[in-house]
Design a protein around this motif. Structure first.
Motif, PDB file in Angstrom:
ATOM      1  N   ASP A   1      27.198  18.322 -23.839  1.00 26.70           N
ATOM      2  CA  ASP A   1      27.140  19.773 -23.909  1.00 26.70           C
ATOM      3  C   ASP A   1      28.188  20.342 -24.857  1.00 26.70           C
ATOM      4  O   ASP A   1      29.386  20.113 -24.673  1.00 26.70           O
ATOM      5  CB  ASP A   1      27.351  20.341 -22.502  1.00 26.70           C
ATOM      6  CG  ASP A   1      26.758  21.721 -22.330  1.00 26.70           C
ATOM      7  OD1 ASP A   1      26.965  22.557 -23.232  1.00 26.70           O
ATOM      8  OD2 ASP A   1      26.097  21.962 -21.302  1.00 26.70           O
ATOM      9  N   PRO A   2      27.793  21.105 -25.894  1.00 29.39           N
ATOM     10  CA  PRO A   2      28.767  21.679 -26.821  1.00 29.39           C
ATOM     11  C   PRO A   2      29.627  22.764 -26.182  1.00 29.39           C
ATOM     12  O   PRO A   2      30.620  23.185 -26.774  1.00 29.39           O
ATOM     13  CB  PRO A   2      27.893  22.258 -27.939  1.00 29.39           C
ATOM     14  CG  PRO A   2      26.575  22.519 -27.298  1.00 29.39           C
ATOM     15  CD  PRO A   2      26.400  21.424 -26.292  1.00 29.39           C
ATOM     16  N   ARG A   3      29.274  23.209 -24.971  1.00 26.26           N
ATOM     17  CA  ARG A   3      30.116  24.164 -24.257  1.00 26.26           C
ATOM     18  C   ARG A   3      31.439  23.519 -23.844  1.00 26.26           C
ATOM     19  O   ARG A   3      32.389  24.223 -23.485  1.00 26.26           O
ATOM     20  CB  ARG A   3      29.375  24.689 -23.019  1.00 26.26           C
ATOM     21  CG  ARG A   3      28.096  25.459 -23.354  1.00 26.26           C
ATOM     22  CD  ARG A   3      27.175  25.520 -22.148  1.00 26.26           C
ATOM     23  NE  ARG A   3      25.916  26.203 -22.433  1.00 26.26           N
ATOM     24  CZ  ARG A   3      24.862  25.641 -23.021  1.00 26.26           C
ATOM     25  NH1 ARG A   3      24.938  24.378 -23.446  1.00 26.26           N
ATOM     26  NH2 ARG A   3      23.756  26.322 -23.228  1.00 26.26           N
ATOM     27  N   ASN A   4      31.488  22.183 -23.849  1.00 26.67           N
ATOM     28  CA  ASN A   4      32.666  21.425 -23.459  1.00 26.67           C
ATOM     29  C   ASN A   4      33.103  20.562 -24.639  1.00 26.67           C
ATOM     30  O   ASN A   4      32.542  19.492 -24.875  1.00 26.67           O
ATOM     31  CB  ASN A   4      32.345  20.535 -22.252  1.00 26.67           C
ATOM     32  CG  ASN A   4      33.436  19.517 -21.984  1.00 26.67           C
ATOM     33  OD1 ASN A   4      34.620  19.814 -22.085  1.00 26.67           O
ATOM     34  ND2 ASN A   4      33.026  18.297 -21.655  1.00 26.67           N
ATOM     35  N   PRO A   5      34.097  20.977 -25.412  1.00 26.32           N
ATOM     36  CA  PRO A   5      34.425  20.277 -26.655  1.00 26.32           C
ATOM     37  C   PRO A   5      35.054  18.905 -26.483  1.00 26.32           C
ATOM     38  O   PRO A   5      35.167  18.173 -27.463  1.00 26.32           O
ATOM     39  CB  PRO A   5      35.401  21.240 -27.355  1.00 26.32           C
ATOM     40  CG  PRO A   5      35.964  22.072 -26.264  1.00 26.32           C
ATOM     41  CD  PRO A   5      34.887  22.214 -25.250  1.00 26.32           C
ATOM     42  N   VAL A   6      35.454  18.504 -25.266  1.00 22.73           N
ATOM     43  CA  VAL A   6      36.073  17.183 -25.106  1.00 22.73           C
ATOM     44  C   VAL A   6      35.069  16.130 -24.645  1.00 22.73           C
ATOM     45  O   VAL A   6      35.416  14.975 -24.453  1.00 22.73           O
ATOM     46  CB  VAL A   6      37.269  17.227 -24.130  1.00 22.73           C
ATOM     47  CG1 VAL A   6      38.362  18.114 -24.663  1.00 22.73           C
ATOM     48  CG2 VAL A   6      36.838  17.663 -22.735  1.00 22.73           C
ATOM     49  N   GLY A   7      33.802  16.513 -24.443  1.00 20.75           N
ATOM     50  CA  GLY A   7      32.793  15.550 -24.034  1.00 20.75           C
ATOM     51  C   GLY A   7      32.397  14.616 -25.165  1.00 20.75           C
ATOM     52  O   GLY A   7      32.667  14.872 -26.347  1.00 20.75           O
ATOM     53  N   GLN A   8      31.735  13.509 -24.799  1.00 19.98           N
ATOM     54  CA  GLN A   8      31.301  12.553 -25.819  1.00 19.98           C
ATOM     55  C   GLN A   8      30.087  11.778 -25.340  1.00 19.98           C
ATOM     56  O   GLN A   8      30.033  11.324 -24.200  1.00 19.98           O
ATOM     57  CB  GLN A   8      32.412  11.560 -26.151  1.00 19.98           C
ATOM     58  CG  GLN A   8      32.026  10.584 -27.269  1.00 19.98           C
ATOM     59  CD  GLN A   8      33.093   9.532 -27.507  1.00 19.98           C
ATOM     60  OE1 GLN A   8      33.762   9.098 -26.582  1.00 19.98           O
ATOM     61  NE2 GLN A   8      33.262   9.120 -28.749  1.00 19.98           N
ATOM     62  N   ALA A   9      29.103  11.643 -26.228  1.00 21.57           N
ATOM     63  CA  ALA A   9      27.994  10.723 -26.031  1.00 21.57           C
ATOM     64  C   ALA A   9      28.103   9.661 -27.111  1.00 21.57           C
ATOM     65  O   ALA A   9      28.309   9.972 -28.287  1.00 21.57           O
ATOM     66  CB  ALA A   9      26.656  11.455 -26.133  1.00 21.57           C
ATOM     67  N   ASP A  10      27.999   8.385 -26.731  1.00 23.19           N
ATOM     68  CA  ASP A  10      28.169   7.315 -27.708  1.00 23.19           C
ATOM     69  C   ASP A  10      27.280   6.143 -27.345  1.00 23.19           C
ATOM     70  O   ASP A  10      26.864   5.982 -26.193  1.00 23.19           O
ATOM     71  CB  ASP A  10      29.635   6.871 -27.755  1.00 23.19           C
ATOM     72  CG  ASP A  10      30.039   6.345 -29.128  1.00 23.19           C
ATOM     73  OD1 ASP A  10      29.128   6.085 -29.951  1.00 23.19           O
ATOM     74  OD2 ASP A  10      31.235   6.195 -29.377  1.00 23.19           O
ATOM     75  N   VAL A  11      26.978   5.313 -28.346  1.00 21.71           N
ATOM     76  CA  VAL A  11      26.103   4.159 -28.194  1.00 21.71           C
ATOM     77  C   VAL A  11      26.831   2.908 -28.641  1.00 21.71           C
ATOM     78  O   VAL A  11      27.486   2.900 -29.689  1.00 21.71           O
ATOM     79  CB  VAL A  11      24.800   4.337 -29.009  1.00 21.71           C
ATOM     80  CG1 VAL A  11      23.998   3.053 -29.035  1.00 21.71           C
ATOM     81  CG2 VAL A  11      23.966   5.479 -28.459  1.00 21.71           C
ATOM     82  N   LEU A  12      26.748   1.861 -27.820  1.00 19.92           N
ATOM     83  CA  LEU A  12      27.258   0.542 -28.178  1.00 19.92           C
ATOM     84  C   LEU A  12      26.059  -0.366 -28.391  1.00 19.92           C
ATOM     85  O   LEU A  12      25.316  -0.666 -27.457  1.00 19.92           O
ATOM     86  CB  LEU A  12      28.151  -0.010 -27.061  1.00 19.92           C
ATOM     87  CG  LEU A  12      28.703  -1.424 -27.274  1.00 19.92           C
ATOM     88  CD1 LEU A  12      29.652  -1.458 -28.465  1.00 19.92           C
ATOM     89  CD2 LEU A  12      29.413  -1.912 -26.018  1.00 19.92           C
TER      90      LEU A  12
END
Length: 584
Positions: A569-580
């Motif tokens: 969610d861009p409302r929360n700037p410290v979040g992260q989605a990532d792929v390994l």
């Protein structure tokens, strides 16, 4: 009157799709948008090409990927993500709180719902929360030891490791232990939240020891270290269940509650158990949806809303009538949430009826296509509300295992009380019970008898961790946001059905109606002035331009293209989605 409209192929009209694309902020997500659908002739992949994790903090996402690199599966990663969120998001969750974990075991094909919701201590009777005049004692309900239920999250982490994980609990908890000891950078939301709760938090000796360790409140950019929490997590890692609920930590928790005037019994703490429940299942168009059963209200309410909406071709409606129909479906589902739902171990609920298509058809027939239905004409009592601060994470691994988990301590920083010597910030989930029927809780909504506190009972929740699966897509999704969790996840279903990519789904503007108060809530930009005017002419009260809410986290496996992607969610700037990637 307008004609009844036929079911259609997608919800998003050009005006809404345009707003989604404008608000989406890919910079917050390290994964690419989902690729275009592969040709139909291409066979679906048997397994995902790696692991995807989306969470509300980059440190927790990286903790989960760290454990996967060490040979862990999605369930081991979930322990790492959950425990790390408990360290870096005390404003939202922690091991002094609880949560729901929706799991899919790829090897067996089994879905299971882990209920780690907090439970009520025996002393927490409704009378205990009344003042001398018989009114609700708001301070006792939301602050300090009386506001806290028996925590469930530590038991969930142990349960995950013992029954579903591949690695020792000690390994999966290592990132959280390290971050608690070495510290992390305070971010603006943490600082702001502390400011809003400072008076309460600084009442308690243990809280002052953590958050005023250097003599001043936490400031953005500073490093916050939690050595006591690190030691508590180490004991949990070494001794499992007994490392938290018994022994040194258990004794300190009981002593802290007693010191501040609360009443927990040793057997209530040591006797806490995670409950495995059968998830709720429903179908919406081409999607099989697996979601949260009671004591979450989310799955039942979402089933009602989606099945009501199936009776219209909403894509052919103008924005005002589309919003009107969605709001009316929300209104009816939230009314039923209030009347019927509670802890299934204590309350009998007509779930088959509430989730049936025939019942949805009956509710649909009561919706006037041109007029709002005043909520006070739908008999019942207003609904209890889950917190607005909560957190969520979603995981898919290379074997096809999935986790969708939502965890919380309720209000900002929970009860505000840290048990000295433990680093454990206790929840204030007791306010989610109907402590005094007809009296609003901290979020301005009221409770009902089905959700009244009893010894060992779990308070009603809105947390709605969910899985979606079509012939070529597998998705995990969920969000925080109080009673608005349900509508966030429901809107995500509609957005995925319209073909949006995960980051677009996470970013889409939101609307909400929860029966009481009788109003449509809308984020800034979700409804234009003309739409608001038309809704008002229909009889709706519209609170347009509200502050943003929620923090949706989602991951998707496209089986046709065999790709993984995520949205945070861009409302929360410290979040992260990532792929390994697991590809060579």
């Amino acid at each position: 009157m307008r004609k009844a409209l036929r079911p259609r192929a997608g919800l998003m009209s050009p005006w809404l799709l345009a707003s989604l694309l404008l608000i989406a902020a890919p910079a917050y997500c390290k994964t690419p948008a989902a690729p275009a659908r592969a040709p139909a002739a291409q066979p679906a992949a048997a397994h995902p090409p790696g692991t995807a994790i989306a969470s509300a903090h980059s440190l927790s996402t990286q903790a989960g990927l760290e454990i996967v690199r060490q040979g862990g599966n999605a369930f081991d990663a979930a322990i790492a993500v959950s425990s790390t969120l408990s360290v870096v998001e005390p404003i939202s969750s922690g091991i002094g709180g609880g949560g729901f974990f929706l799991l899919h075991d790829a090897k067996t094909g089994r879905d299971v719902f882990l209920d780690a919701r907090e439970t009520a201590p025996a002393a927490a009777t409704p009378a205990a929360y009344l003042d001398a005049k018989g009114e609700l004692n708001r301070d006792r309900a939301t602050n300090g030891p009386w506001s806290a239920g028996i925590p469930g999250l530590p038991a969930a982490l142990v349960h995950l490791a013992q029954k579903y994980g591949k690695l020792p609990l000690k390994t999966s908890l290592a990132p959280a232990i390290r971050i608690a000891r070495e510290g992390f950078e305070v971010y603006p939301r943490l600082e702001k939240g502390y400011g809003s709760r400072r008076e309460v938090m600084e009442r308690y000796r243990g809280t002052r020891e953590v958050f005023l360790a250097d003599g001043s409140p936490p400031k953005a950019g500073e490093i916050l270290k939690q050595p006591d929490l690190a030691r508590t997590l180490e004991l949990l890692a070494a001794k499992g269940y007994d490392g938290f609920y018994r022994g040194d930590v258990g004794a300190k928790l009981l002593a802290a509650v007693k010191e501040e005037g609360g009443q927990w019994k040793p057997e209530e703490l040591s006797g806490y158990k995670v409950v495995e429940r059968e998830p709720l299942r429903l179908k919406y168009r081409g999607w099989d949806i697996v979601t949260a059963p009671p004591p979450s209200s989310g799955g039942v309410a979402m089933a009602e809303i989606l099945q009501i909406l199936e009776g219209w071709d909403i894509s052919k409606l103008d924005p005002a009538h589309r919003t009107h129909i969605i709001a009316e479906a929300m209104r009816r589902a939230y009314r039923d949430r209030t009347i019927y739902l509670g802890d299934p171990d204590f309350v009998k609920m007509p779930l088959a009826r509430l989730t049936s298509r025939d019942y949805a058809a009956g509710l649909r027939a009561t919706i006037h296509p041109e007029k709002a239905t005043p909520s006070d004409l739908l008999s019942g009592q207003p609904a209890p509300l889950e917190d607005d601060e909560t957190t969520h994470f979603s995981i898919i691994d290379a074997q096809g295992n999935r986790v969708s988990a939502t965890q919380t301590v309720n209000l900002l920083y929970g009860s505000g009380m840290v048990a000295p010597g433990t680093g454990v910030l206790l929840n204030n989930e007791m306010d989610d019970f109907a402590l005094r029927p007809g009296t609003p809780n901290a979020f301005g909504v009221m409770g009902f008898a089905a959700n009244a506190p009893e010894p060992g009972k779990r308070m009603l929740s809105s947390m709605t961790p969910s899985f979606l699966e079509s012939k070529d897509k597998v998705i995990a999704v969920g969000a925080p946001g109080g009673s608005r969790i349900i509508t966030q996840v429901m809107l995500a279903v509609l957005a995925y059905d319209a073909g949006l990519a995960p980051q677009q789904v996470a970013a889409q503007p939101r609307i909400h109606h929860q029966w009481m108060p009788d109003a449509i809530s809308a984020e800034a930009g979700a409804l234009d002035a003309d739409t608001v005017a038309k809704l008002q002419a229909m009889g709706h009260k519209v609170n347009a331009g509200e502050s943003t809410w929620g923090n949706l986290q989602t991951v998707m496996w496209d089986k046709a293209a065999n790709t993984l992607s995520g949205g945070t969610d861009p409302r929360n700037p410290v979040g992260q989605a990532d792929v390994l990637s697991s590809r060579p």
